[in-house]
Design an enzyme around this catalytic site. Structure first.
Site, short mmCIF file in Angstrom:
data_model
loop_
_atom_site.label_atom_id
_atom_site.label_comp_id
_atom_site.label_asym_id
_atom_site.label_seq_id
_atom_site.Cartn_x
_atom_site.Cartn_y
_atom_site.Cartn_z
CB SER A 135 -40.72 9.95 -40.00
OG SER A 135 -39.92 10.72 -40.73
CE1 TYR A 152 -36.34 9.86 -36.57
CE2 TYR A 152 -36.92 9.86 -38.84
CZ TYR A 152 -37.00 10.35 -37.41
OH TYR A 152 -38.15 10.89 -36.96
N1 NAP Z 1 -39.99 17.01 -34.79
C1 NAP Z 1 -40.31 16.62 -36.27
O1 NAP Z 1 -40.20 17.39 -37.21
C2 NAP Z 1 -40.60 15.11 -36.46
C3 NAP Z 1 -40.94 14.92 -37.79
C4 NAP Z 1 -41.29 13.41 -37.94
C5 NAP Z 1 -41.20 12.63 -36.89
N2 NAP Z 1 -40.98 12.82 -35.63
C6 NAP Z 1 -40.93 11.97 -34.68
O2 NAP Z 1 -41.74 12.24 -33.60
C7 NAP Z 1 -41.09 12.03 -32.30
C8 NAP Z 1 -40.93 13.07 -31.34
O3 NAP Z 1 -39.85 13.60 -31.78
P1 NAP Z 1 -39.47 15.05 -31.53
O4 NAP Z 1 -39.25 15.97 -32.46
O5 NAP Z 1 -40.30 15.51 -30.28
O6 NAP Z 1 -38.04 14.91 -30.59
P2 NAP Z 1 -37.21 15.46 -29.67
O7 NAP Z 1 -37.44 16.73 -29.14
O8 NAP Z 1 -35.81 14.96 -29.78
O9 NAP Z 1 -37.68 14.48 -28.11
C9 NAP Z 1 -37.53 13.06 -28.40
C10 NAP Z 1 -37.90 12.56 -26.98
O10 NAP Z 1 -37.38 11.10 -26.87
C11 NAP Z 1 -36.80 10.84 -25.74
N3 NAP Z 1 -35.59 9.90 -25.64
C12 NAP Z 1 -34.74 10.00 -26.95
N4 NAP Z 1 -33.58 8.87 -26.51
C13 NAP Z 1 -34.39 8.22 -25.53
C14 NAP Z 1 -33.96 7.21 -24.88
N5 NAP Z 1 -32.75 6.43 -24.92
N6 NAP Z 1 -34.50 6.63 -23.73
C15 NAP Z 1 -35.92 7.28 -23.36
N7 NAP Z 1 -36.26 8.54 -24.10
C16 NAP Z 1 -35.47 8.88 -25.18
C17 NAP Z 1 -36.26 12.44 -25.37
O11 NAP Z 1 -35.89 12.31 -23.87
P3 NAP Z 1 -34.76 13.10 -23.38
O12 NAP Z 1 -35.57 14.50 -22.99
O13 NAP Z 1 -33.94 12.29 -22.37
O14 NAP Z 1 -33.72 13.58 -24.22
C18 NAP Z 1 -37.13 13.15 -25.72
O15 NAP Z 1 -38.36 13.05 -24.53
C19 NAP Z 1 -40.13 11.09 -32.69
O16 NAP Z 1 -40.58 9.77 -32.84
C20 NAP Z 1 -39.73 11.45 -34.18
O17 NAP Z 1 -39.06 10.53 -34.86
C21 NAP Z 1 -40.63 14.06 -35.47
#
Ligand code: NAP
Length: 252
Positions: free
Chosen positions: A156, A169
């Site tokens: 991130s 985070y």
């Molecule tokens: N979106 C952004 O703007 C952004 C920016 C910078 C970095 N990121 C990074 O990109 C990655 C994906 O983010 P996203 O935005 O796609 O997030 P998201 O929509 O919240 O999805 C997160 C994923 O992680 C899974 N997860 C969460 N807790 C878990 C646990 N205890 N055990 C197993 N799986 C778990 C969730 O599963 P469930 O379906 O069960 O909830 C979901 O599949 C992350 O590493 C995040 O830090 C995102």
């Protein structure tokens, strides 16, 4: 930081590859699983919500891509025994691993360090960092059996520069970047490469929780940021190790 958003992946980019994606049930992880499968990979969908993972499984099957596998695991409560069980099942079913996308994460709360609940801080570190470490440790022997393996750690912007109110985070992402660099150095000259990837602001549930007042329509979708995910997983990045990438160009 380099970005490969204009990369055009050939259809069969990941043909024959076995790739595990954590947090494959939603958001960026779901898009990556679909995209890797569409480009020929057999994807292993790891996550906690079995019903959501089944939805991704069905969507991949409907595309006519190689049959995926579902590995349910809650990273918040996972122990070293659970990680070993994942590795044992993977070894039995596939014999090796060619790609690993560490993607699952939770946000925690957006407050100053002084006010941060220590239990929540530990939970964020467990899901975002400790589980990543535990899985990587047990999966290394399977990655070593690949002719060319890619491990991608999801970072991130706050994993590269600290920012107020991003507490656990941000710390978990700094730790992830450090782990990536250590592994890259330890495996220099081997067939496994380790790199980090910052997706940048992307239209997902996590982003909406972090920025509730933002209009999501101004953000790229997970599908739109897939070129760098494909480049880093496929053979065109084979010589790249220990580097930090961005999936989107910086805002101008
Ligand atoms: N979106 C952004 O703007 C952004 C920016 C910078 C970095 N990121 C990074 O990109 C990655 C994906 O983010 P996203 O935005 O796609 O997030 P998201 O929509 O919240 O999805 C997160 C994923 O992680 C899974 N997860 C969460 N807790 C878990 C646990 N205890 N055990 C197993 N799986 C778990 C969730 O599963 P469930 O379906 O069960 O909830 C979901 O599949 C992350 O590493 C995040 O830090 C995102």
């Amino acid at each position: 930081m380099t970005c490969h958003i204009d990369y055009q992946a050939p259809d069969g980019l990941l043909e024959g590859k076995i790739v595990l994606i954590s947090g494959a049930s939603a958001g960026i992880g779901r898009a990556a699983a679909m995209s890797y499968a569409r480009h020929g990979a057999t994807v292993i969908l790891l996550g906690r919500s079995v019903s959501r993972l089944e939805g991704v499984y069905d969507a991949i099957e409907a595309m006519g891509a190689p049959q995926p596998a579902i590995f349910p695991l809650n990273l918040e409560s996972a122990t070293s025994q659970d990680y070993r069980a994942v590795a044992a099942k993977l070894e039995k079913e596939f014999g090796r691993l060619d790609g690993l996308l560490h993607n699952a994460s939770i946000l925690g709360e957006r407050v100053a360090v002084e006010a941060y609940d220590p239990e929540l801080w530990a939970k964020v570190m467990q899901v975002n960092f400790t589980a990543t470490l535990g899985l990587t440790q047990v999966l290394l022997p399977l990655l070593e059996r690949s002719a060319s393996a890619s491990v991608i750690f999801t970072s991130s912007s706050v994993g590269r520069r600290g920012r107020a109110n991003w507490g656990a985070y941000s710390t978990s992402k700094f730790a992830t970047e450090g782990l990536m660099q250590i592994l890259a150095d330890e495996h220099q000259g081997s067939a496994i490469r380790f790199n980090s990837l910052n997706p940048g602001a992307t239209r997902t549930v996590m982003r909406q929780s972090a920025y509730p007042d933002e209009d999501p329509r101004v953000l790229r979708t997970p599908e739109e940021i897939m070129p760098t995910y494909l480049w880093l997983m496929g053979p065109d990045s084979e010589s790249v190790n220990g580097q930090a990438f961005d999936a989107q160009p910086p805002k101008t």
